[in-house]
Write an enzyme that holds these catalytic residues in place. Structure first.
Site, mmCIF file in Angstrom:
data_model
loop_
_atom_site.group_PDB
_atom_site.id
_atom_site.type_symbol
_atom_site.label_atom_id
_atom_site.label_comp_id
_atom_site.label_asym_id
_atom_site.label_seq_id
_atom_site.Cartn_x
_atom_site.Cartn_y
_atom_site.Cartn_z
ATOM 1 C CG ASN A 18 -1.852 1.103 1.324
ATOM 2 O OD1 ASN A 18 -1.509 2.218 0.977
ATOM 3 N ND2 ASN A 18 -3.052 0.834 1.797
ATOM 4 N N GLY A 73 0.206 4.341 0.264
ATOM 5 C CA GLY A 73 -0.157 5.301 1.312
ATOM 6 C C GLY A 73 0.530 4.952 2.623
ATOM 7 C CG ASP A 112 -3.721 -6.514 8.972
ATOM 8 O OD1 ASP A 112 -3.586 -6.576 7.726
ATOM 9 O OD2 ASP A 112 -4.791 -6.783 9.544
ATOM 10 C CG PHE A 159 -4.092 5.583 2.453
ATOM 11 C CD1 PHE A 159 -3.155 6.116 3.324
ATOM 12 C CD2 PHE A 159 -4.575 4.294 2.723
ATOM 13 C CE1 PHE A 159 -2.717 5.399 4.428
ATOM 14 C CE2 PHE A 159 -4.136 3.568 3.823
ATOM 15 C CZ PHE A 159 -3.201 4.127 4.685
ATOM 16 C CE LYS A 179 -3.578 8.743 8.176
ATOM 17 N NZ LYS A 179 -3.862 7.999 6.958
HETATM 18 P P1 ITT Z 1 -0.828 -4.434 2.785
HETATM 19 O O1 ITT Z 1 -1.616 -5.630 3.292
HETATM 20 O O2 ITT Z 1 0.025 -4.752 1.622
HETATM 21 O O3 ITT Z 1 -0.088 -3.748 3.890
HETATM 22 P P2 ITT Z 1 -3.466 -3.272 2.550
HETATM 23 O O4 ITT Z 1 -3.982 -1.931 2.099
HETATM 24 O O5 ITT Z 1 -4.154 -4.478 1.972
HETATM 25 O O6 ITT Z 1 -1.897 -3.324 2.243
HETATM 26 P P3 ITT Z 1 -4.474 -3.965 5.153
HETATM 27 O O7 ITT Z 1 -4.807 -5.357 4.795
HETATM 28 O O8 ITT Z 1 -3.845 -3.686 6.486
HETATM 29 O O9 ITT Z 1 -3.476 -3.305 4.101
HETATM 30 O O10 ITT Z 1 -5.793 -3.097 4.989
HETATM 31 C C1 ITT Z 1 -5.860 -1.852 5.571
HETATM 32 C C2 ITT Z 1 -7.020 -1.097 4.968
HETATM 33 O O11 ITT Z 1 -7.641 -0.311 6.025
HETATM 34 C C3 ITT Z 1 -6.522 -0.070 3.939
HETATM 35 O O12 ITT Z 1 -6.494 -0.607 2.644
HETATM 36 C C4 ITT Z 1 -7.540 1.053 4.111
HETATM 37 O O13 ITT Z 1 -8.702 0.747 3.397
HETATM 38 C C5 ITT Z 1 -7.839 1.009 5.608
HETATM 39 N N1 ITT Z 1 -6.896 1.876 6.330
HETATM 40 C C6 ITT Z 1 -5.854 1.485 7.127
HETATM 41 N N2 ITT Z 1 -5.174 2.546 7.562
HETATM 42 C C7 ITT Z 1 -5.781 3.627 7.069
HETATM 43 C C8 ITT Z 1 -5.536 5.011 7.144
HETATM 44 O O14 ITT Z 1 -4.497 5.496 7.811
HETATM 45 N N3 ITT Z 1 -6.370 5.832 6.509
HETATM 46 C C9 ITT Z 1 -7.411 5.365 5.820
HETATM 47 N N4 ITT Z 1 -7.707 4.080 5.656
HETATM 48 C C10 ITT Z 1 -6.898 3.206 6.282
#
Ligand code: ITT
Length: 206
Positions: free
Chosen positions: A11, A13, A71, A154, A177
């Site tokens: 990710n 972001g 996560d 994001f 943030k």
């Molecule tokens: P990785 O597993 O590769 O790290 P991912 O985006 O799939 O990437 P997660 O499984 O941890 O990661 O999912 C986290 C989701 O939660 C992320 O995609 C966002 O939709 C949301 N999220 C987490 N942190 C956030 C933030 O700081 N701001 C906004 N949304 C967030």
């Protein structure tokens, strides 16, 4: 020479935020892309901790580097904590975007009376090739609003209001943030351990 640490996420972001939050450390942070690593570990766990550990371990084993995974997710009280660990997969659409997920969440919330209190949760895991795992966690509380505000951040940031600031996570300066977020809190708890890595010290976990 600074030690390499792999930021174990796909990710962008998250990568940006993690780099900013940990910028004071004299470590050579690299992304999977930087080292040509293509990995997509399946998140089969039923908690943030399980999934963070699973990702940290997979990236650590595949690269031979110390790996830092995150996560995280959004938990909305009116939806009994959903989307939670399914935050990244919370839309029936194929190849859903962040905006699709936000729209799907707001659609679900239409049936619930506001205020829509919620929090973001993050578990960070540092995995070492020697088999050591460090786990820290962070939470930030807020409220979901029905219309998007702001263009920073994001994921669910544009609909996550921080009541004390009267700004969404997408409106606040990224530097702000990165001091108040769930990720900032988890990583500041991780900081002393990363300092040991920086200083090449052994871990005394007692
Ligand atoms: P990785 O597993 O590769 O790290 P991912 O985006 O799939 O990437 P997660 O499984 O941890 O990661 O999912 C986290 C989701 O939660 C992320 O995609 C966002 O939709 C949301 N999220 C987490 N942190 C956030 C933030 O700081 N701001 C906004 N949304 C967030």
């Amino acid at each position: 020479m600074a030690k390499q640490v792999l930021i174990a996420t796909q990710n962008p972001g998250k990568i940006k935020e993690i780099l900013d939050i940990l910028k004071q450390l004299d470590l050579d942070f690299v992304s999977p892309k930087d080292i040509g690593l293509e990995l997509n570990p399946r998140e089969t766990g039923d908690s943030y901790a399980d999934n963070a550990r699973l990702k940290a371990k997979a990236y650590c084993e595949a690269s031979g580097l110390i790996a830092l995974a995150d996560d995280s997710g959004l938990e909305v009280d009116a939806l009994s904590g959903a989307p939670g660990i399914y935050s990244a997969r919370f839309s029936p659409k194929e190849n859903a975007t962040d905006q699709d997920r936000r729209m799907f969440l707001l659609e679900k919330l239409k049936a619930c009376p506001p205020p829509w209190t919620a929090h973001f949760h993050c578990i960070a895991v540092l995995a070492m090739p020697e088999g050591i795992f460090i786990e820290t966690n962070g939470i930030v509380k807020g409220r979901i609003i029905p219309e998007e505000r702001g263009s920073q951040g994001f994921g669910y940031d544009p609909i996550f209001l921080i009541p004390e600031l009267d700004q969404t996570m997408a409106e606040v300066d990224p530097a702000v943030k990165n001091t108040i977020s769930h990720r900032a809190k988890a990583l500041s708890a991780m900081f002393p351990y990363m300092k040991l890595v920086e200083e090449n010290e052994d871990f005394d976990l007692n």
